[in-house]
Design a protein around this motif. Sequence first.
Motif: not given
Length: 432
Positions: A52, A56-60, A78, A48-49, A75, A107
């Motif tokens: 992160l 981003d929910w994954a980052y947080d 991934r 996707k990118s 940032p 994810e």
Amino acid sequence: MKLFQKLIAAPAIITMASGFAVNAAEINQTEFSPFTKSPEVISTGDFKSDLLVPGDWAYDSLKDLSKSPRFNGSPVHRMEAAAELNRLIAGGEGLVNGAAIGRLSDELGSELAIMKGRVDGLEARVNEIEAGAFSETTSASFGVDAILEASDGGGESEAVGFHYAWEMKTKTSFTGEDTLTVAAEAGNGAGTSGGVLDFGASTGNAIEIKDVNYKFPIGDNFTMKVGDSLKISKSFNQACSYSAFTDTLSDCGDGKAHNVGGDISASGEYDFDNGFTFSGGVSGKKGATELLTKENPGIWALNAAYEADTYGLSLAYASDVDNAYWGLNGTYDFDALAVSAGMGFKNPDSGAESTSWMAGITLPEVGIGEVNLGIGTDGYFKDAETELLIYEASYGFDLADNIGMTVGAFIQEKAAGTDDITGVASTISFSY
């Protein structure tokens, strides 16, 4: 169980992978294709990118679960995020929040798959390397000898020559008390003096197996040796501390009893633990592949020896089809010098008895090395024959660890009408 079924990397693999902090820009399918064929590996083009970012929910989620300084508002790639997730799972941290871990595993599943593929590939490569390496109980040693020599006489013209000899020996133990030995050698000759010197491997530069033998204990005091190209005398103890320069004197005056030859053989030694040893064995003649056959009865020999702190005595007997041999040797260490001497007796089935002898002195502390001075007969001689002698002098010393050098000279008497052979030589030996 559903959560752990989602995990692509097993704990051991995850632990290894947790140390990876790989830039996404460095990851591509070509790099990892040799390591895995797993259908779970997804190319970076499907991501996707690459990053992160905060918010981003994954980052947080990773920031809250790990408390890692990586998530400091900047940032993260991934792959770095996946490495942090691996660390959490491997350490058991964050598993109290199973829902968050499960969602993050989904994810970042592609990155985890690539990391697993890379670790699996590395493990496979390590296994290949280990499969081709020595086992933990196998050791190898190597040696290279070189000689520069000059000689004159013996009916030959003056000559200066350079020769080398190489040896490799591997030893393996299966029980901790046994030893399987395989030795190979190569060389381009025994020297311009016709093999007078104790040097060389005349294999024409080809590598040849010179010894294969297996040594193993039977009880506490008895040791057996069986092998091919193994002399019976490898189980013998000869009371001679002299370091010879020429080949004949290296037998210490006894060429066929203590130094009995042969090929395929079986021999053993019993150590009485008080200085006394008793040995014996049987062997096929040189080139034989069988023992004690009617066509090739072979050789058998016995040896008894006693060794104390300052002196030693040994007696040996050997018998082949046509001859019987006796040998007696003794050595004494006077601290300032050591003396070695020996006699040999050859008794043929028909004909007169002949004898050989040798005497040598070793001065162990002369400068940085030791001096050896020796004299002896050039083989066996009957009473009615004129003995032909060999005289030698040599000086050996270490140039460095595992590098030794010897310089010496010799005179080999020849029969009337032929000039004696005189020669000088310098040898250097490398062991590693």
